[in-house]
Design an enzyme around this catalytic site. Structure first.
Site, PDB file in Angstrom:
ATOM      1  N   ASP A 196       0.866  -1.187   0.000  1.00 56.60           N
ATOM      2  CA  ASP A 196       0.000   0.000   0.000  1.00 56.60           C
ATOM      3  C   ASP A 196       0.902   1.236   0.000  1.00 56.60           C
ATOM      4  OD1 ASP A 196      -3.012   0.843   0.558  1.00 56.60           O
ATOM      5  OD2 ASP A 196      -1.723   2.171   1.743  1.00 56.60           O
ATOM      6  N   ASP A 202      -4.765   2.270  -4.140  1.00 62.00           N
ATOM      7  CA  ASP A 202      -3.295   2.234  -4.158  1.00 62.00           C
ATOM      8  C   ASP A 202      -2.775   0.977  -3.456  1.00 62.00           C
ATOM      9  OD1 ASP A 202      -4.254   3.207  -1.727  1.00 62.00           O
ATOM     10  OD2 ASP A 202      -2.427   4.310  -1.294  1.00 62.00           O
TER      11      ASP A 202
END
Length: 256
Positions: A135, A178
């Site tokens: 992430d 993301d």
């Protein structure tokens, strides 16, 4: 048959043979299309569609085509045009359904399929598998302050870094937003940790700053499958390790 995707400009080839013969014929067809070589051992018929171009490449190993044979090929292609167009549409739709539209990486569907396949194979043959869930750190600041266009540009840039780091046998997928995942067959935890460290360093070298002076980084959870956990439990375990990395200060990895 070669299919050119108008959006990416890339050629994709399919062949009715299998194994090494298929690889050889596809490589030959690629060379013919890319170099536009002219010799008598092959025949190219081009079919233009609204979604791109199809090139039907008929190859012969030894003898040249006779005039009669070339005529048969041309007449056959005219008859098969509608069928070939449908094959073309199917190939494009199939690829799109398995690819993240923004980054070009595999999508969550492919990740879910691949992890199940690897777990089954690992149980049968005993090879190790590792999983990393990643992430981006401080990405939300970029997205919120500079807009989604800039955020998308950065996601594509990071996706290239991830793809460049892995082997052909590995899989990197965008799970959403993301968050990404990397599946590593035939890879134990120590090897996976080395790769993850290289990825963290590579993202740091992009030297991307947020409007508030923070640097874009990546936090990672990484684990090796123990051969017992189910798919969902293993993914959750690795995701929990990712958030442990976040709590540990970000821009690092966490493992068991």
């Amino acid at each position: 048959m070669g299919i050119r995707d108008e959006l990416s400009g890339k050629w994709h080839f399919v062949c009715s043979h299998h194994g090494s013969e298929q690889s050889h014929l596809i490589d030959t067809a690629k060379a013919i299309v890319e170099r536009n070589r002219q010799r008598g051992g092959f025949k190219i018929e081009t079919i233009k569609t609204s979604m791109g171009v199809i090139k039907l490449i008929v190859l012969r190993k030894r003898e040249l085509f006779s005039a009669d044979e070339l005529g048969i090929i041309e007449r056959g292609v005219k008859i098969l045009t509608n069928t070939l167009e449908r094959v073309f549409y199917f190939e494009i739709l199939y690829r799109q359904s398995r690819m993240d539209a923004l980054t070009g990486l595999a999508n969550r569907r492919v990740f879910e399929e691949k992890i199940e396949e690897l777990m089954t194979s690992s149980s049968r043959y005993g090879f190790p598998i590792s999983l990393a869930i990643l992430d981006l750190d401080n990405f939300k600041e970029i997205n919120d302050s500079l807009g989604h266009d800039e955020g998308d540009r950065i996601l594509k840039k990071v996706a290239v870094v991830f793809q460049d780091m892995i082997r052909a046998s590995d899989l990197v997928a965008r799970l959403g937003g993301d968050e990404f995942a990397i599946l590593l067959p035939n890879t134990g935890l120590e090897e996976a940790k080395i790769l993850v460290e290289r990825i963290i360093n590579a993202v740091n070298k992009l030297d991307i700053e947020t409007p508030f002076g923070k640097k874009l980084g990546v936090s990672v959870g990484v684990s090796q499958w123990d051969g017992k956990l189910g798919k969902e439990a293993w993914i959750k375990l690795t995701d929990d390790l990712l958030y442990a990395a976040k709590r540990a200060g970000r821009n690092c990895y966490f493992t068991l």
